[in-house]
Design an enzyme around this catalytic site. Structure first.
Site, mmCIF file in Angstrom:
data_model
loop_
_atom_site.group_PDB
_atom_site.id
_atom_site.type_symbol
_atom_site.label_atom_id
_atom_site.label_comp_id
_atom_site.label_asym_id
_atom_site.label_seq_id
_atom_site.Cartn_x
_atom_site.Cartn_y
_atom_site.Cartn_z
ATOM 1 N N ASP A 12 0.876 -1.175 0.000
ATOM 2 C CA ASP A 12 0.000 0.000 0.000
ATOM 3 C C ASP A 12 0.910 1.221 0.000
ATOM 4 O OD1 ASP A 12 -2.376 -1.499 0.155
ATOM 5 O OD2 ASP A 12 -2.184 -1.678 2.319
ATOM 6 N N ASP A 131 -13.592 -5.195 -2.255
ATOM 7 C CA ASP A 131 -13.443 -4.999 -0.813
ATOM 8 C C ASP A 131 -14.795 -5.325 -0.189
ATOM 9 O OD1 ASP A 131 -10.886 -4.091 -1.257
ATOM 10 O OD2 ASP A 131 -11.356 -1.974 -1.007
#
Lengths: 257, 200
Positions: A12, A131
């Site tokens: 990330d 997600d």
């Protein structure tokens, strides 16, 4: 001889640094993305995923540079996601050195974007990032956006089926409930998504113990993504592969004669 | 010098860097003369068969490839860059097979397997006497495709099985091709690239 399962470290990236949090909050610095990508490449990562979580356009430019530098030094597939909103965004990332692009929020806002990207670059470049979290939708799983911060009331399984029909080449299934907890992948979610899809499935969110990786494969995952367990040295990629090889899962070994 | 043919196809940056590791000058080009004069020509490929043939047409790529091979100058096709060397591709949205460059007289068809694309690292049954696979016969390579050629063509055939058996590499005099991506196949892929560039 058979297709190996893939171990995919996920970085990330924001403002040129790798960060990691729990359930997408409380981010802490985890290192330099290019150095980490090189290290993971040497350690036997089968692919790398960069998720650009930058909020600013300057941050996005920095991430493009990270991709360029990584693609010059690491000769394994590189997936990039985060903030991809158009066919032109995809083109720019591919030209910077990405091999695959993952999309989430923008595809939910406008599903036809999936077909447009697949038509131009082929399904194989397009990863649908889902997600999902437990919620009161038909299947019990709901799609979220904006890094898990916003619910959509869209049923995760219905969304996966629709996206497959529109032409995604792969699914990255991230459990928002399990993300960063190291309590294990969401096995019933993996099983449910496997049943409604016929493209490769990457399990993400919750990897902790070595047994967790095997359990996700048994549930139907083709590839296993993890972040914090690798970034913080809880497991090395080689440890996961040795464990899986010992239990007869096909893994790629990187030793050359 | 090695030329990588740019005909509008995806990520050429890592291909450029990977071929440079073999010690050659590398240029990414869509210029017919540069592509013809290079010691080796790489035909990469990402996307769909028809879109790639269309892109190839806009730069006169079919003629460049044919002319190189008839002039005994090496060509290496990668992934869709391999598939378009065949006569036909059955990957279509309009119902008819598309013409390829036609170096090998066979058709490229969809793989029969429950999960497609065939995506990830797979091993090969390397051809005896293969130049490309020398020293890396037991290695895994990175594949990402749903279509492949399944009939033997050329001199040396390397095979892979996913759902069914298909050609994962062909060597045929001055023209070679891999269905997998050597530029994405880590150390093993770089070794293959070196094997090819040493043969130029």
């Amino acid at each position: 001889m058979s297709l190996s399962i893939r171990i995919i470290p996920c970085l990330d990236v924001t403002e040129g640094r790798v960060v990691k949090g729990v359930n997408f909050t409380n981010l802490v610095d985890a290192g330099d993305p290019v150095e980490m990508a090189e290290l993971y490449g040497v350690e036997g990562a089968d692919e790398l995923t960069f998720l650009d979580i930058s909020a600013s356009s300057a941050g996005r430019e920095t991430t493009l540079d990270v991709i360029r530098q990584t693609a010059e030094q690491v000769f394994i597939p590189l997936t990039v996601g985060g903030g991809v909103r158009s066919v032109e965004d995809v083109n720019r990332l591919l030209r910077a050195g990405a091999d695959k692009i993952s999309i989430n929020t923008s595809a939910i806002a406008r599903p036809q974007l999936i077909a447009e990207i697949a038509d131009r670059f082929g399904s194989q470049v397009l990863v649908l990032s889902v997600d999902a979290r437990r919620a009161r939708t038909a299947s019990g799983f709901e799609v979220t956006t904006h890094g898990g911060r916003e619910g959509t009331d869209i049923d995760a399984l219905a969304w996966v089926e629709k996206a497959c029909a529109l032409g995604v080449g792969e699914i990255l299934l991230n459990s928002m409930d399990a993300d960063g907890t190291r309590a294990g992948y969401d096995i019933s979610m993996i099983t449910a998504v496997r049943e409604v899809s016929n493209v490769p499935l990457i399990a993400s969110g919750g990897a902790g113990a070595l047994e967790d990786f095997a359990a996700a494969l048994d549930a139907g995952a083709d590839a296993l993504l993890a972040a914090s367990v690798f970034h913080f040295g809880i497991h090395r990629i080689g440890d996961v592969k040795s464990y899986l090889a010992k239990h007869n899962y096909p893994v790629r070994t990187t030793t050359m004669k | 010098m090695i030329a990588i043919l740019d005909y509008g196809s995806g990520n050429l940056r890592s291909a450029e860097r990977a071929f440079a590791t073999a010690g050659h000058d590398v240029v990414v080009t869509s210029d017919a003369n540069v592509a013809f004069e290079a010691d080796g020509l790489v035909v990469p490929g990402v996307g769909a068969f028809a879109a790639c043939m269309k892109g190839l047409q806009t730069i006169n790529g079919k003629e460049i490839i044919r002319k190189r091979i008839s002039s005994e100058r090496s060509v290496l096709g990668i992934c869709i860059g391999m598939q378009i060397l065949f006569s036909y591709g059955d990957e279509h949205s309009d119902g008819a097979p598309h013409d390829g460059v036609g170096i090998w007289d066979a058709i490229v068809t969809k793989i029969t397997a429950p999960i497609l694309p065939h995506m990830g690292w797979n091993t090969v049954e390397a051809a005896q006497g293969s130049t490309l696979m020398k020293g890396i016969e037991d290695q895994a390579f990175y594949f990402v495709h749903s279509f492949a050629a399944k009939e033997p063509v050329g001199v040396h055939q390397t095979w892979t099985t996913y759902g069914e058996k298909f050609l994962s590499a062909v060597e045929d005099g001055y023209v070679s091709a891999t269905q997998f991506h050597p530029e994405k196949s880590g150390v093993a892929g770089l070794a293959l690239i070196k094997n090819w560039s040493n043969s130029l």
